[in-house]
Design an enzyme around this catalytic site. Sequence first.
Site, short mmCIF file in Angstrom:
data_model
loop_
_atom_site.label_atom_id
_atom_site.label_comp_id
_atom_site.label_asym_id
_atom_site.label_seq_id
_atom_site.Cartn_x
_atom_site.Cartn_y
_atom_site.Cartn_z
CB SER A 183 -0.96 -0.05 1.19
OG SER A 183 -2.04 0.82 1.01
CG ASP A 205 1.43 -4.38 -4.90
OD1 ASP A 205 1.08 -4.37 -6.07
OD2 ASP A 205 0.68 -4.47 -3.99
CG HIS A 280 2.25 -22.52 -5.14
ND1 HIS A 280 2.76 -21.45 -4.42
CD2 HIS A 280 0.95 -22.63 -4.76
CE1 HIS A 280 1.82 -20.96 -3.63
NE2 HIS A 280 0.72 -21.65 -3.83
#
Length: 327
Positions: A183, A205, A280
């Site tokens: 954020s 991010d 994965h």
Amino acid sequence: MKLVLIIFGIASVCYAATLSPNEDYQDGDRYFYFPGDGDNMLHLVDIMEPIDYNIIYQIRKNPMSHRYWLYSRYNPTTPQVISHGTTQSILNSNFNKDKDIVFLVHGWFGSGDNKMNRMLTDAFLRKKDVNIIVVDWSALATRNYMTAKRGVATIGQQLGEFINWLYKEFNVSYNNIHLVGFSLGAHLVGNAGKATQGRVKRITDPAGPLWKHDKNRLNKTDAQYVEIIHTNTALYGFSELCGHADFFPNGGDIMPGCWFNVCSHSKGYEYMAATILYNHLVARECFTLKNVEDDKCFGDMYPMGNGVLSKSRSGIFRVNTGNRFPF
């Protein structure tokens, strides 16, 4: 030298000025709701609320207003406090300059011991023997949104100067540094990367409201490799491409198992923790954002997240996940 940044939970659009939960935030709206990092609560933001310039000035004068908490396999749950400029604090700690260094940076209303930091610290240390440095900037992060946002560049600059000091004082390699922000913390690590002239290896991010045209927002030039995990582009997540690799799990809007947007927003760091442990969630390259939306991506496979510092591939990617950890 190489520095990597990993970013998730890039907050983006919120509720419109009418405060209706069915309307999207638009540029120019005075009011919107934004989730706190760690409390799962929506907080009303008024872009006209006064900015506390005094607290930002005090932080600029005293970088010790935010703290660096070191975790390692020797102290996986109890942090050691280390300080920029205090060589002895490093020498007296479990810090090992020859191991990778992962910086974790929380978001608005977050703190050093919130869920994101605990989950990612545990995942990184279970997977690999690394230095974890949690940046607790809660003294500013718990102020109103406009004040916290305005101070992001200052604290990011100070974090970058701390990294540069580690390089000069302890011969730490930028190639061993991974910055992970959530954020508002994503834009903070972006500014840290700027202060190192983009030499850190990887960033992951950014937060959206009022950041679209901000010069201090995260950019892919802030590190050698910038990876974005978009988990709520329709409301709290940043919707535009801003990394070398932009991942849109489940299309990037509402995540499986979530019935509200705050849940989807927080899925970014949960996916990150899962991929650190299992690596994965392998995505397909998409040629356009329309391909992402339509789930028609047929390009080569590439893993999302994980803790690998040597990642280098660019592009737009989608991966579909399950609704429970490890997804």
